[in-house]
Design a protein around this motif. Structure first.
Motif, PDB file in Angstrom:
ATOM      1  N   SER A 102      -8.663  -1.168  14.875  1.00 61.37           N
ATOM      2  CA  SER A 102      -8.729  -0.419  16.134  1.00 61.37           C
ATOM      3  C   SER A 102      -8.538   1.070  15.844  1.00 61.37           C
ATOM      4  O   SER A 102      -8.053   1.455  14.780  1.00 61.37           O
ATOM      5  N   ASP A 103      -8.915   1.878  16.817  1.00 65.55           N
ATOM      6  CA  ASP A 103      -8.808   3.325  16.644  1.00 65.55           C
ATOM      7  C   ASP A 103      -7.365   3.807  16.589  1.00 65.55           C
ATOM      8  O   ASP A 103      -7.042   4.726  15.862  1.00 65.55           O
ATOM      9  N   LYS A 104      -6.497   3.193  17.395  1.00 65.25           N
ATOM     10  CA  LYS A 104      -5.100   3.636  17.471  1.00 65.25           C
ATOM     11  C   LYS A 104      -4.185   2.428  17.654  1.00 65.25           C
ATOM     12  O   LYS A 104      -3.832   2.055  18.763  1.00 65.25           O
ATOM     13  N   PRO A 105      -3.822   1.768  16.540  1.00 60.73           N
ATOM     14  CA  PRO A 105      -2.896   0.641  16.690  1.00 60.73           C
ATOM     15  C   PRO A 105      -1.559   1.113  17.248  1.00 60.73           C
ATOM     16  O   PRO A 105      -1.080   2.186  16.900  1.00 60.73           O
ATOM     17  N   PHE A 106      -1.011   0.301  18.138  1.00 59.26           N
ATOM     18  CA  PHE A 106       0.244   0.672  18.800  1.00 59.26           C
ATOM     19  C   PHE A 106       1.349  -0.335  18.524  1.00 59.26           C
ATOM     20  O   PHE A 106       2.469   0.037  18.245  1.00 59.26           O
ATOM     21  N   MET A 107       1.012  -1.639  18.623  1.00 57.51           N
ATOM     22  CA  MET A 107       2.075  -2.636  18.486  1.00 57.51           C
ATOM     23  C   MET A 107       1.541  -4.011  18.105  1.00 57.51           C
ATOM     24  O   MET A 107       0.362  -4.308  18.254  1.00 57.51           O
ATOM     25  N   THR A 108       2.467  -4.818  17.640  1.00 56.21           N
ATOM     26  CA  THR A 108       2.266  -6.248  17.431  1.00 56.21           C
ATOM     27  C   THR A 108       3.323  -6.942  18.267  1.00 56.21           C
ATOM     28  O   THR A 108       4.488  -6.526  18.266  1.00 56.21           O
ATOM     29  N   ALA A 109       2.934  -7.978  18.993  1.00 52.76           N
ATOM     30  CA  ALA A 109       3.877  -8.733  19.824  1.00 52.76           C
ATOM     31  C   ALA A 109       4.137 -10.092  19.189  1.00 52.76           C
ATOM     32  O   ALA A 109       3.206 -10.771  18.754  1.00 52.76           O
ATOM     33  N   VAL A 110       5.399 -10.455  19.134  1.00 57.21           N
ATOM     34  CA  VAL A 110       5.827 -11.764  18.645  1.00 57.21           C
ATOM     35  C   VAL A 110       6.580 -12.421  19.792  1.00 57.21           C
ATOM     36  O   VAL A 110       7.628 -11.926  20.216  1.00 57.21           O
TER      37      VAL A 110
END
Length: 163
Positions: A102-110
């Motif tokens: 992606s252009d601007k990764p922000f987060m990963t959710a668990v």
């Protein structure tokens, strides 16, 4: 990336929320993994989620469109990294389907759904790529927004969703 496992502590730039829900893990997992249910609770109070697409496999699309009361729309898209029904879902906005960055990764959710005396210990963790992203998410109202979504999730699984 090695995904943290239970008991290994928080990720470096983590925000989290947890609650005991009076419903079994399989039911809470369904509310997270079936678009028709997720659209009923996803987003803070006042927001709606008129669109949700899920391809429930590793690398599959997870897309939601949230709409604010003023009509502003927030389109979020990512992929699933892990699906361990009915115990755990992991997704990220770092990739688009096909593993396109992606252009601007922000987060990963668990998101975990642990059985606790017939109920579900629900925990949602948001892992951020940087301290500034984590701080920005907190300033956006992570705890309030995710807490209000969680209130709505509890209502769906305890009052609307059949067993």
């Amino acid at each position: 990336m090695t995904l943290a496992q239970p008991g290994h502590g928080p990720a470096q730039h983590e925000l989290s929320i947890s609650r005991l829900i009076d419903a079994p893990p399989a039911k809470v997992f369904r509310a997270w993994s079936e678009p028709e249910w997720l659209m009923q609770w996803w987003g803070p109070h006042g927001m709606t989620t008129p669109e949700c697409e899920m391809q429930l496999w590793v690398g599959g699309l997870f897309r939601t469109l949230m709409r604010a009361p003023d009509g502003t729309e927030y389109n979020n898209q990512g992929v699933f990294l892990e699906i361990a029904a009915p115990r755990r879902l992991v997704f990220t906005d770092a990739f688009k389907p096909g593993w396109v960055p992606s252009d601007k990764p922000f987060m990963t959710a668990v998101v975990t759904f642990d059985e606790e005396h017939g109920k579900t210990r629900y925990t949602a963790r948001a892992w951020h790529w940087s301290a500034s992203d984590c701080r920005a998410h907190e300033e956006m109202g992570f705890h309030q927004g995710w807490g209000e979504s969680l209130d709505r999730l509890v209502e769906v699984v305890t009052q609307r969703m059949p067993d």
